[in-house]
Design a protein around this motif. Structure first.
Motif, mmCIF file in Angstrom:
data_model
loop_
_atom_site.group_PDB
_atom_site.id
_atom_site.type_symbol
_atom_site.label_atom_id
_atom_site.label_comp_id
_atom_site.label_asym_id
_atom_site.label_seq_id
_atom_site.Cartn_x
_atom_site.Cartn_y
_atom_site.Cartn_z
ATOM 1 N N ILE A 56 16.414 18.917 7.963
ATOM 2 C CA ILE A 56 16.792 19.485 6.668
ATOM 3 C C ILE A 56 15.638 19.259 5.703
ATOM 4 C CG2 ILE A 56 18.387 19.384 4.727
ATOM 5 C CD1 ILE A 56 20.550 18.451 6.664
ATOM 6 N N ILE A 57 15.206 20.314 5.068
ATOM 7 C CA ILE A 57 14.149 20.223 4.072
ATOM 8 C C ILE A 57 14.799 20.447 2.707
ATOM 9 C CG2 ILE A 57 11.981 21.197 3.256
ATOM 10 C CD1 ILE A 57 11.433 21.994 6.162
ATOM 11 N N PRO A 58 14.836 19.404 1.859
ATOM 12 C CA PRO A 58 15.503 19.521 0.551
ATOM 13 C C PRO A 58 14.699 20.367 -0.433
ATOM 14 C CG PRO A 58 14.484 17.364 0.785
ATOM 15 C CD PRO A 58 14.283 18.083 2.099
ATOM 16 N N ASN A 59 15.357 20.725 -1.518
ATOM 17 C CA ASN A 59 14.735 21.404 -2.658
ATOM 18 C C ASN A 59 14.316 22.841 -2.383
ATOM 19 O OD1 ASN A 59 15.031 18.988 -4.137
ATOM 20 N ND2 ASN A 59 13.121 18.238 -3.264
ATOM 21 N N TYR A 60 14.936 23.492 -1.427
ATOM 22 C CA TYR A 60 14.750 24.919 -1.176
ATOM 23 C C TYR A 60 16.123 25.546 -1.050
ATOM 24 C CZ TYR A 60 9.774 24.338 -0.278
ATOM 25 O OH TYR A 60 8.429 24.067 -0.407
ATOM 26 N N GLY A 61 16.247 26.816 -1.408
ATOM 27 C CA GLY A 61 17.538 27.479 -1.329
ATOM 28 C C GLY A 61 18.537 26.843 -2.272
ATOM 29 N N ALA A 62 19.818 26.889 -1.914
ATOM 30 C CA ALA A 62 20.856 26.314 -2.768
ATOM 31 C C ALA A 62 20.971 24.805 -2.603
ATOM 32 C CB ALA A 62 22.198 26.974 -2.461
ATOM 33 N N LYS A 63 20.900 24.300 -1.370
ATOM 34 C CA LYS A 63 21.067 22.864 -1.108
ATOM 35 C C LYS A 63 20.057 22.325 -0.112
ATOM 36 C CE LYS A 63 24.933 21.908 -3.360
ATOM 37 N NZ LYS A 63 25.189 20.781 -4.216
ATOM 38 N N GLY A 64 19.003 23.072 0.158
ATOM 39 C CA GLY A 64 18.039 22.681 1.168
ATOM 40 C C GLY A 64 18.079 23.674 2.310
ATOM 41 N N ILE A 65 17.109 23.568 3.206
ATOM 42 C CA ILE A 65 17.017 24.474 4.350
ATOM 43 C C ILE A 65 17.115 23.664 5.634
ATOM 44 C CG2 ILE A 65 15.576 26.160 5.575
ATOM 45 C CD1 ILE A 65 16.418 27.165 2.850
ATOM 46 N N ILE A 66 17.985 24.102 6.538
ATOM 47 C CA ILE A 66 18.082 23.523 7.872
ATOM 48 C C ILE A 66 17.247 24.395 8.803
ATOM 49 C CG2 ILE A 66 19.582 22.976 9.821
ATOM 50 C CD1 ILE A 66 21.894 22.730 7.767
ATOM 51 N N ILE A 67 16.278 23.787 9.493
ATOM 52 C CA ILE A 67 15.491 24.498 10.499
ATOM 53 C C ILE A 67 15.864 23.907 11.844
ATOM 54 C CG2 ILE A 67 13.196 25.128 11.320
ATOM 55 C CD1 ILE A 67 12.191 24.750 8.466
#
Length: 137
Positions: A56-67
């Motif tokens: 999970i990369i925080p601070n992107y999208g609404a609540k972070g991005i899961i790759i």
């Protein structure tokens, strides 16, 4: 006249095709612009080289991005619970090959984004070039 009908048919087929079947019409998650690149050679992202691993990369999208490495490619989803108001839950967590919603404990497959609820996970586009993963919408 025959050329006109062929042209009309071609244009209607062209406009009826989607670019990669992303269905992100979810009233619970606002559409934020996402443009993220990560290098899997960096230690924080090196687990993405292996199938069934996600971060999970925080601070992107609404609540972070899961790759997530799905084996046949990479998937990227917003970490916001898709069936809850965006401000009512904290970011989802990764539970093996699923994403777990903190509000209702619903799980969503990181392979498909589906979870048996009304809305699936909000998905982003992914391109891979060497060891760099580019996530965008």
């Amino acid at each position: 006249m025959k050329k006109f009908w062929l042209l009309t048919l071609f244009i209607s087929v062209l406009f009826s095709c989607s670019d990669n079947n992303l269905s992100n019409k979810n009233p619970n998650i606002p559409s934020y612009p996402v443009n993220l690149s990560i290098d899997m050679n960096l230690p924080a992202y090196s687990n993405l080289k292996f199938v069934s691993n996600g971060i999970i990369i925080p601070n992107y999208g609404a609540k972070g991005i899961i790759i997530f490495n799905a084996g046949s490619g990479y998937n990227a989803f917003d970490a916001a619970c898709p069936n809850q108001a965006v401000n009512s839950c904290v970011a989802m967590t990764i539970n093996g090959i699923n994403a777990l919603c903190s509000c209702d404990k619903s799980e969503y497959s990181l392979f498909t984004g589906l979870g048996g609820k009304e809305y699936p996970l909000k998905q982003y586009r992914v391109e891979v070039s060497g060891t760099v993963i580019h996530v965008y919408n």
